[in-house]
Design an enzyme around this catalytic site. Structure first.
Site, PDB file in Angstrom:
ATOM      1  N   PRO A 360     -15.628 -30.901   1.895  1.00  7.89           N
ATOM      2  CA  PRO A 360     -14.874 -31.693   0.922  1.00  7.89           C
ATOM      3  C   PRO A 360     -14.686 -33.132   1.391  1.00  7.89           C
ATOM      4  CG  PRO A 360     -13.425 -30.166   2.089  1.00  7.89           C
ATOM      5  CD  PRO A 360     -14.806 -29.834   2.509  1.00  7.89           C
ATOM      6  N   GLY A 362     -13.102 -36.559   2.782  1.00  5.30           N
ATOM      7  CA  GLY A 362     -12.032 -36.912   3.702  1.00  5.30           C
ATOM      8  C   GLY A 362     -11.948 -36.099   4.969  1.00  5.30           C
ATOM      9  N   SER A 683     -15.899 -15.934  -9.095  1.00  2.86           N
ATOM     10  CA  SER A 683     -14.961 -15.325  -8.149  1.00  2.86           C
ATOM     11  C   SER A 683     -13.620 -14.947  -8.763  1.00  2.86           C
ATOM     12  CB  SER A 683     -14.722 -16.274  -6.970  1.00  2.86           C
ATOM     13  OG  SER A 683     -14.137 -17.478  -7.405  1.00  2.86           O
ATOM     14  N   LYS A 726     -10.322 -21.394   0.505  1.00  2.00           N
ATOM     15  CA  LYS A 726      -9.429 -20.669  -0.400  1.00  2.00           C
ATOM     16  C   LYS A 726      -8.172 -20.184   0.338  1.00  2.00           C
ATOM     17  CE  LYS A 726     -13.108 -19.137  -3.521  1.00  2.00           C
ATOM     18  NZ  LYS A 726     -13.906 -18.003  -4.018  1.00  2.00           N
TER      19      LYS A 726
END
Length: 814
Positions: A360, A362, A683, A726
């Site tokens: 992701p 950053g 999912s 997650k």
């Protein structure tokens, strides 16, 4: 011939330069020398503004100070490409003709001409005979160039074939030797068919003249050809010593180029091409457009680092110290770099490294490239691929195009100055494609160790060795990247940071960096750990630390203002209580996932390019006829997964003894809040099925449990991706239990310690196991049937079969 026509664009206060013995056409690059003071001032004024200038020919070249009456009223608007001050009095300039235009009014005549001009709209009749006439003109022009022994024949003809008929006539006219008046007539002819007809006539006459001259005196014919080669396109032969003709110092330039080629230590093929190009350059006028193209090409070949390499650092402890100094965590990447350096100590020339860092925004993917370059002692270059959609951006343009340059790969290698830099290809998943080609396909050669030792750029037109480059490719998601491209990389996933990791990064890196950037000392500003944790939880919601650094910067700016107002000894201590005075009210609050157990509401875990997220799935039952409705901007795959979950539940209705009239009297509606955010992926299957079963059985779903997993029609739970991201999202929101597919058990080995010790993970294979972990109490067992009822149920199929047979018997007939 002048053709009255409708005008379009109006140009006001555009500087004008009168030209001697020269007519410039649109779509052509033309060099010339400016010597008059007024013309130099006009050129400088245009260069200060938008580099646009108006060029018109003088009627009489012998007039030193032409008046408006001495200048043709039709000329061209042109853009200044390059200017070179040759001496105190003269200036060399290269322009690109843009469009025909007519002088409407002279607004100023001192210290230089400024005019009001109108662009002339060209007329294209699209006559059937135009195509045949165009073919004839091109054939005649090719013969004309061959007769004149023009060395640029191979570059001019392909460029013509890729242009429009209107531009072709202008380019041909600029290369053909003819009287000034005839060229001016062609410029003023705005009808493309009429221009083709005139050009056909001129070319036929010129070819006849060349043949006649050669038959009478072969030496004279040779002299004529030589005079054509030694002049810029569209000008008469230069008198000896005239500006723009062959210069006394050109042999020095040629010899200097030969020496540079010898010093560059190019491969044999590149060296041969360089010497051939120098031979071509030697036959060209120094200020011609073709000479400029040749010089640029030679400059690129000479400046490339064919053999220059940076000496690598191979000390493992020093490299490890640098990597740890720059980044917290990222152990897998650091381990891979140290492995590579270890190999370098045993193998002299190992294969190049191509790492794919996926994670992701950053989390430090791009900055990691700089750290790797520092740890290995190599140069660092970065190429952002976001928005690139043209294959030529990677491979370059062929030299036949005006303004052609090498591709971005070769440009960055030149900028790095060595043949073994750390080369960061940033945001590779943001590339796209259109009619100009697919840049991802061009990258396959760059990133293939078996092919990149002979990478061919269209502009350089010779092989360049990229095998010693350390390529690092970054992306947020793997899915948009073509599979063949992924196959060429060693994928290393960089997940988001935990809150504890963010706290450490803020304390060790971000605070000191922002203090230094804002001129503050440790005494001026101090953050308590609790203040930083509140900042992380209440003011940012991200997988990386980019927004965290932005919020710290905001606090530092306010402290700087107070230090300036109250003196350098002013001190600020940031605590959870006073944090709001610096940043305002919190931007995020803890979601309501853990408020209470609810019927028909389940918590799912999602994975996006920005990290992990939690989603609420709400189910409700309304009066209807068994329909199934989905809302919340769900993607196609998620809708299919929801449909599979609904079908699974309908298949379990009789087994669970619930809602047997569902298909006749009720509709089910599933909604995922935050409807403005797109949601996609398979999912959510077990989450949706859990919400529906909770609704139909009136059993609440536990507020402590979040889940993820794909469901089949038979109730099997299949593995999904993004497990760490997650679970980080669930932990961030205060959830401490998670339901995961059993096949995802290997993913748990890479979890941070805080997740392993702070969360309870339920690994499941079937939907029944999911319901045991997610619902607050067990499902009711279906009551046992009495023997009498079983006998009645057994007789029903036989009775129905008899009824069906009776229905099939043919009716009696008389």
């Amino acid at each position: 011939m002048q053709d009255s026509n409708e005008h379009t664009e109006v140009l006001r206060n555009i500087p004008l330069i009168p030209l001697r013995d020269l007519v410039v056409f649109p779509a052509t690059l033309v060099p010339f020398i400016v010597g008059r003071s007024s013309s130099i001032q006009a050129l400088e004024k245009a260069a200060e503004k938008d580099k646009m200038i108006f060029l018109a020919a003088q009627m009489d070249a012998s007039v030193d100070n032409p008046t408006p009456k001495d200048i043709y009223s039709v000329g061209v608007t042109a853009k200044i490409i390059r200017t070179i001050k040759s001496d105190d009095r003269n200036m060399k300039v290269i322009v690109e003709g843009k469009s025909r235009a007519r002088i409407v009014e002279y607004l100023s005549t001192y210290p230089y001409y400024q005019i009001l001009a109108k662009v002339i709209k060209e007329v294209d009749d699209h006559l059937p005979e135009s195509r045949e006439l165009l073919k004839r003109v091109l054939a005649l022009f090719e013969d004309y160039l061959k007769l004149n022994q023009n060395t640029n024949l191979d570059s001019i003809i392909p460029a013509l074939r890729e242009n429009t008929p209107e531009r072709i006539t202008d380019i041909v006219a600029s290369h053909v030797y003819m009287p000034l008046e005839e060229k001016q007539n062609l410029l003023e002819t705005v009808n493309s068919f009429e221009r083709l007809r005139r050009l056909n006539y001129v070319l036929e006459n010129e070819i006849l003249k060349i043949h006649s001259a050669y038959q009478k005196d072969p030496n004279r014919g040779a002299r004529r050809r030589g005079s054509f080669k030694d002049q810029p396109a569209g000008q008469k032969p230069f008198p000896p010593g005239a500006p723009g003709g062959r210069k006394e110092d050109q042999p020095n330039e040629i010899e200097e180029l030969r020496q540079k080629v010898a010093k560059a230590k190019m491969p044999p093929d590149a060296q041969e091409k360089s010497y051939k190009e120098i031979e071509r350059l030697e036959t060209m006028p120094p200020m011609s457009a073709e000479a400029t193209v040749s010089r640029n090409y030679l400059d690129w070949l000479i400046s490339l680092p064919w053999v220059k390499k940076t000496r690598e650092k191979r000390e493992l402890k020093e490299a490890e110290r640098i990597l740890n100094e720059d980044h917290h965590g990222l152990d897998k990447v650091k381990e891979r770099i140290l492995e590579y350096l270890s190999i370098r100590q045993l193998v002299k020339n190992p294969r190049g490294v191509i790492l794919g860092l996926i994670g992701p925004p950053g989390v430090g993917k791009s900055s990691l490239g700089k750290s790797i370059a520092r740890a290995t002692g190599r140069k660092f270059v970065r190429l952002s691929l976001g928005g690139v959609r043209d294959e030529a951006e990677i491979r370059g343009h062929r030299r036949t195009y005006i303004g052609a340059y090498p591709g971005r790969i070769i440009q960055m290698i030149k900028r790095g100055g060595t043949k073994n830099p750390v080369f960061l290809l940033d945001e590779v998943d943001k590339m796209s494609m259109d009619f100009r080609g697919d840049p991802a396909s061009a990258l396959m050669e760059v990133l293939d160790p078996e092919q990149n030792s002979t990478f061919l750029d269209h502009y350089i037109d010779t092989d360049f060795d990229l095998s010693q480059v350390m390529f690092i490719v970054t992306a947020n998601m793997v899915d948009p990247i073509p599979k063949p491209l992924i196959d060429r990389m060693e994928i290393i996933r960089i997940p988001g940071y935990t809150e504890d990791e963010k706290l450490e990064i803020a304390k060790r890196f971000l605070l000191s960096k922002q203090r230094e950037a804002h001129g503050l000392t440790e005494a001026n500003i101090k953050f308590s750990d609790h203040a930083l944790m509140k900042l992380i939880r209440s003011y940012t919601r991200e997988a990386g630390v980019r927004n965290l650094e932005r919020e710290i910067t905001s606090v530092c700016r306010k402290v700087v203002k107070r230090v300036v107002e109250q003196g350098k000894d002013h001190k600020e201590h940031i605590t959870p209580k006073n944090l709001e005075s610096y940043l305002g009210i919190p931007k995020f609050r803890r979601s309501e996932f853990d408020k209470r157990d609810e019927v028909g509401v389940s918590t799912g875990m999602a994975w996006t390019e920005f990290g992990g997220e939690l989603l609420r799935f709400e189910a409700t039952k309304i009066h209807g006829r068994g329909n199934f409705t989905l809302t919340g901007q769900l993607g196609e795959i998620m809708q299919e997964s929801a449909q599979a979950a609904f079908s699974f539940v309908r298949g379990k209705i009789y087994e669970l003894d619930i809602a047997k009239d569902l298909h006749r009297n009720s509709d089910i509606h599933i909604h995922v809040p935050e409807g403005s955010t797109p949601k996609e992926g398979p999912s959510a299957g077990i989450t949706i099925a859990t919400a529906i079963i909770s609704l139909l059985t009136d059993i609440p779903v536990s507020k402590k449990v979040a889940m993820t997993g794909e469901i089949t029609l038979k109730g099997k739970v299949l593995p999904v991706g993004g497990i760490k991201e997650k679970l980080l999202a669930a932990y961030r929101e205060g959830i401490r239990e998670a339901v995961l597919p059993l096949d995802n058990e290997p993913d748990l080995k890479d979890l941070p310690k805080v997740l392993k010790s702070g969360m309870t993970i339920h690994l499941v294979e079937t939907m029944d196991e999911v319901l045991k972990s997610a619902l607050t109490r067990e499902l009711p067992k279906k009551p046992a049937e009495s023997p009498a009822k079983k006998a009645v149920e057994a007789e029903r199929p036989a009775a129905r079969a008899a009824e069906d047979d009776a229905a099939k018997e043919p009716p009696l007939t008389n």
